[in-house]
Design a protein around this motif. Structure first.
Motif, PDB file in Angstrom:
ATOM      1  N   THR A 175       0.134   6.338   1.259  1.00  8.53           N
ATOM      2  CA  THR A 175      -0.421   6.322   0.004  1.00  8.53           C
ATOM      3  C   THR A 175      -1.122   4.754  -0.126  1.00  8.53           C
ATOM      4  O   THR A 175      -0.615   4.136   0.586  1.00  8.53           O
ATOM      5  CB  THR A 175       0.430   6.762  -1.076  1.00  8.53           C
ATOM      6  OG1 THR A 175       1.603   6.206  -1.143  1.00  8.53           O
ATOM      7  CG2 THR A 175       0.548   8.304  -1.013  1.00  8.53           C
ATOM      8  N   PRO A 176      -1.909   4.547  -1.046  1.00  8.57           N
ATOM      9  CA  PRO A 176      -2.270   3.257  -1.507  1.00  8.57           C
ATOM     10  C   PRO A 176      -1.101   2.352  -1.580  1.00  8.57           C
ATOM     11  O   PRO A 176      -0.114   2.658  -1.972  1.00  8.57           O
ATOM     12  CB  PRO A 176      -3.164   3.214  -2.714  1.00  8.57           C
ATOM     13  CG  PRO A 176      -3.570   4.573  -2.680  1.00  8.57           C
ATOM     14  CD  PRO A 176      -2.437   5.521  -1.985  1.00  8.57           C
TER      15      PRO A 176
ATOM     16  N   CYS B 125       4.196  -8.412  -0.997  1.00 14.45           N
ATOM     17  CA  CYS B 125       2.974  -8.249  -0.667  1.00 14.45           C
ATOM     18  C   CYS B 125       2.594  -7.040   0.449  1.00 14.45           C
ATOM     19  O   CYS B 125       2.946  -7.505   1.429  1.00 14.45           O
ATOM     20  CB  CYS B 125       1.925  -9.422  -0.400  1.00 14.45           C
ATOM     21  SG  CYS B 125       0.199  -9.219  -0.437  1.00 14.45           S
ATOM     22  N   LEU B 126       2.020  -6.061   0.087  1.00 18.76           N
ATOM     23  CA  LEU B 126       2.187  -4.941   0.958  1.00 18.76           C
ATOM     24  C   LEU B 126       0.488  -4.828   1.147  1.00 18.76           C
ATOM     25  O   LEU B 126      -0.116  -4.673   0.219  1.00 18.76           O
ATOM     26  CB  LEU B 126       2.811  -3.593   0.383  1.00 18.76           C
ATOM     27  CG  LEU B 126       2.582  -2.319   0.989  1.00 18.76           C
ATOM     28  CD1 LEU B 126       3.136  -2.535   2.378  1.00 18.76           C
ATOM     29  CD2 LEU B 126       3.204  -1.123   0.362  1.00 18.76           C
ATOM     30  N   ALA B 127       0.523  -4.670   2.365  1.00 16.86           N
ATOM     31  CA  ALA B 127      -1.132  -4.474   2.903  1.00 16.86           C
ATOM     32  C   ALA B 127      -1.449  -3.343   3.833  1.00 16.86           C
ATOM     33  O   ALA B 127      -0.400  -2.841   4.493  1.00 16.86           O
ATOM     34  CB  ALA B 127      -1.579  -5.641   3.415  1.00 16.86           C
ATOM     35  N   ARG B 128      -2.653  -2.702   3.850  1.00 15.51           N
ATOM     36  CA  ARG B 128      -2.962  -1.487   4.697  1.00 15.51           C
ATOM     37  C   ARG B 128      -3.999  -1.813   5.307  1.00 15.51           C
ATOM     38  O   ARG B 128      -5.111  -2.051   4.789  1.00 15.51           O
ATOM     39  CB  ARG B 128      -2.834  -0.385   4.120  1.00 15.51           C
ATOM     40  CG  ARG B 128      -3.271   1.038   4.445  1.00 15.51           C
ATOM     41  CD  ARG B 128      -3.480   2.012   3.788  1.00 15.51           C
ATOM     42  NE  ARG B 128      -4.080   3.367   4.217  1.00 15.51           N
ATOM     43  CZ  ARG B 128      -3.545   4.219   5.046  1.00 15.51           C
ATOM     44  NH1 ARG B 128      -2.039   4.213   5.195  1.00 15.51           N
ATOM     45  NH2 ARG B 128      -4.038   5.293   5.191  1.00 15.51           N
TER      46      ARG B 128
ATOM     47  N   TRP C 290      -4.457  -4.104  -0.385  1.00  9.84           N
ATOM     48  CA  TRP C 290      -3.307  -4.822  -0.717  1.00  9.84           C
ATOM     49  C   TRP C 290      -2.983  -4.518  -2.165  1.00  9.84           C
ATOM     50  O   TRP C 290      -3.648  -4.415  -3.092  1.00  9.84           O
ATOM     51  CB  TRP C 290      -3.267  -6.060  -0.174  1.00  9.84           C
ATOM     52  CG  TRP C 290      -3.938  -7.075  -1.072  1.00  9.84           C
ATOM     53  CD1 TRP C 290      -3.163  -7.833  -2.039  1.00  9.84           C
ATOM     54  CD2 TRP C 290      -5.197  -7.326  -1.163  1.00  9.84           C
ATOM     55  NE1 TRP C 290      -3.975  -8.702  -2.715  1.00  9.84           N
ATOM     56  CE2 TRP C 290      -5.635  -8.584  -2.327  1.00  9.84           C
ATOM     57  CE3 TRP C 290      -6.498  -6.914  -0.564  1.00  9.84           C
ATOM     58  CZ2 TRP C 290      -6.722  -8.979  -2.511  1.00  9.84           C
ATOM     59  CZ3 TRP C 290      -7.599  -7.443  -0.948  1.00  9.84           C
ATOM     60  CH2 TRP C 290      -7.771  -8.644  -1.894  1.00  9.84           C
ATOM     61  N   SER C 291      -1.598  -4.618  -2.278  1.00  7.28           N
ATOM     62  CA  SER C 291      -0.955  -4.782  -3.706  1.00  7.28           C
ATOM     63  C   SER C 291       0.138  -5.585  -3.776  1.00  7.28           C
ATOM     64  O   SER C 291       0.999  -5.646  -2.878  1.00  7.28           O
ATOM     65  CB  SER C 291      -0.380  -3.354  -3.961  1.00  7.28           C
ATOM     66  OG  SER C 291      -0.166  -3.288  -5.481  1.00  7.28           O
TER      67      SER C 291
ATOM     68  N   PRO D 207      -1.609  -2.637  -9.507  1.00  2.00           N
ATOM     69  CA  PRO D 207      -3.008  -2.781  -9.143  1.00  2.00           C
ATOM     70  C   PRO D 207      -3.199  -2.423  -7.684  1.00  2.00           C
ATOM     71  O   PRO D 207      -2.374  -3.102  -7.064  1.00  2.00           O
ATOM     72  CB  PRO D 207      -3.772  -3.948  -9.842  1.00  2.00           C
ATOM     73  CG  PRO D 207      -2.607  -4.809  -9.789  1.00  2.00           C
ATOM     74  CD  PRO D 207      -1.255  -4.049  -9.906  1.00  2.00           C
ATOM     75  N   ASP D 208      -4.188  -2.084  -7.139  1.00  6.05           N
ATOM     76  CA  ASP D 208      -4.678  -2.219  -5.769  1.00  6.05           C
ATOM     77  C   ASP D 208      -5.989  -2.804  -5.593  1.00  6.05           C
ATOM     78  O   ASP D 208      -6.808  -2.971  -6.492  1.00  6.05           O
ATOM     79  CB  ASP D 208      -5.106  -0.690  -4.992  1.00  6.05           C
ATOM     80  CG  ASP D 208      -3.916  -0.088  -4.658  1.00  6.05           C
ATOM     81  OD1 ASP D 208      -2.982  -0.624  -4.015  1.00  6.05           O
ATOM     82  OD2 ASP D 208      -3.551   1.186  -5.176  1.00  6.05           O
TER      83      ASP D 208
END
Length: 461
Positions: A307-308, A332-335, A347-348, A384-385
């Motif tokens: 998911t996001p 910090c998580l990124a896709r 990222w969020s 937030p995304d």
């Protein structure tokens, strides 16, 4: 009356006011008192000796406290032992020689007291290995006092450029009953040879030095083991094809500092690449253990939910709150995923520093956006995304604040310096770029460093 006086003389009686000068009298001879001036001088001399002894004992106590203080880095402890011994006996020069494991020669030699000119004169000269007079103390580790060094049978002279030295006081330092090294002191500042009082006080200091050295060695062993444990908790990056990944971790330079910095990157079943950088609050084993627990939970959530990033961080926050007591954590998580012939970076942030985008031609940009709250603060505030298209051959750098933070200046200065350094070296291979940034970081080194780099393919998808 004459008969009475004669009886008194025969009986040995005398006037009590007159001293008895006979050698066989019953009254003992009184000691001859010194003259008044001599008595006062003697009392003053003894008081001075007592005061001097008290000063030396107080100096020894201060010296023991100095080498047994909080500074546990072994090189610093060894040097402090030498300087403290020099201060105690007012020696002009001092050195500490650390023996090899077999105890036959010097493995390390730490000289103190040489001027810049004297050091320059010895440039190119090898440090002593334990021959001559130094070797004599190695093989016979009892205290050694030498009034004239060149006249000692074991002396082999000094190398060219060595400053002249006349007197020597050598004392062995033992750790756990084994000789660890030797403490050498040369030339009292007053020009007099070292005496028995100097020897006694340095022997006492050497005993405390052995304890301080053992504490420093134990501290190093514990810290190295903990650091190794922390490194084992961090992953080796898998193959992220078609993307390229590289990561660097560096422990804090301050003694006893562990950290909760971590990174991770994995390929997901939907061909997206997930990447995360995080920092658990704290500098101890608890922080390192919490880091490993958080990373493993996040990896499971990433692989399962796809998911996001904001939704994954929200679920991670709820899970940590429900089943752990972990400290506050920033992340910090990124896709990264392919789309329309290019790549999208979503990222969020959970209270973490923004990612740094570096293009192939050296342009840099911090992806500033709403940072959100750290994990473990408030479960009810939404996360937030953010989304950004990435150009070919560009690089995204995720990092912890240990890379840029310096307590003596604003963090913006460190961020600007990092961006400038990354832009100037944008064409380096990714692994070399990450190592260069970690080697020349703008921070003060008080915190550990984690840096994760992701590079896009050079051509559009």
């Amino acid at each position: 009356m004459d008969h009475d006086r004669q009886s008194e003389r025969q009986s040995g009686a005398s006037d009590p006011a007159r001293p008895n000068s006979g050698s066989h009298g019953l009254a003992p001879e009184l000691p001859r008192l010194p003259r008044t001036g001599d008595a006062i001088d003697e009392i003053a001399r003894r008081i001075q000796e007592l005061a001097h002894a008290k000063d030396r004992l107080q100096g020894l106590l201060r010296a023991v406290m100095a080498i047994s203080g909080e500074q546990l880095e072994l090189p610093a402890v060894l040097r402090r032992i030498v300087t403290t011994a020099m201060e105690l006996v007012h020696a002009r020069y001092g050195a500490l020689g650390v023996l090899t494991e077999d105890g036959t020669r010097l493995a390390q030699f730490i000289p103190v007291g040489l001027s810049e000119e004297e050091r320059a004169a010895l440039a190119g000269v090898e440090l002593p290995h334990g021959r001559g007079l130094l070797g004599h103390l190695i093989h016979e580790p009892g205290p050694l006092r030498v009034e004239v060094i060149p006249e000692h049978p074991a002396s082999v002279g000094f190398p060219a450029g060595h400053p002249p030295m006349r007197n020597l006081l050598g004392v062995a330092i033992t750790v756990r009953g084994e000789v660890y090294g030797d403490l050498y002191l040369c030339d009292r500042e007053d020009g007099q040879p070292f005496d028995s009082h100097d020897e006694d006080i340095v022997v006492a200091l050497a005993a405390a030095a052995g304890v301080a050295i053992e504490n420093a060695r134990l501290f190093d062993n514990v810290r190295n083991s903990a650091e190794q444990f922390q490194r084992l908790l961090l992953p080796s990056l898998p193959n992220l094809h078609p993307y390229e990944g590289a990561a660097v971790y560096r422990p804090a330079t301050a003694p006893g500092q562990l950290g909760g910095d971590w990174f991770d990157a994995i390929m997901l079943p939907d061909d997206a690449c997930a990447a995360v950088i995080g920092d658990v609050v704290g500098h101890d084993l608890q922080a390192a253990a919490a880091m490993a627990q958080t990373r493993n939970m996040l990896r499971a959530l990433l692989y399962d939910r796809r998911t996001p990033p904001s939704a994954v961080l929200t679920q991670l926050d709820h899970t940590l709150h429900a089943i752990t007591e972990n400290p506050v954590t920033t992340a910090c998580l990124a896709r990264i995923e392919p789309k329309d012939g290019g790549w999208w970076f979503s990222w969020s942030s959970a209270g973490h520093a923004p990612p740094l985008l570096v293009t192939a031609d050296g342009r840099t940009e911090y992806l500033e956006a709403d940072p959100g709250l750290p994990l473990g603060v408030d479960l009810d505030i939404p996360r937030p995304d953010h989304r950004r298209e990435l150009p070919p051959d560009s690089t995204v750098l995720l990092f912890t604040d240990g890379l840029v933070e310096d307590v003596k200046r604003p963090i913006d200065a460190g961020l600007a310096e990092l961006a400038e350094l990354a832009g100037a070296n944008s064409r380096l291979p990714l692994e070399k770029l990450c190592r260069l940034l970690a080697d020349h970081h703008p921070s003060d080194g008080h915190d550990d460093i984690a840096l994760l780099g992701l590079r896009m393919p050079a051509a559009p998808r």
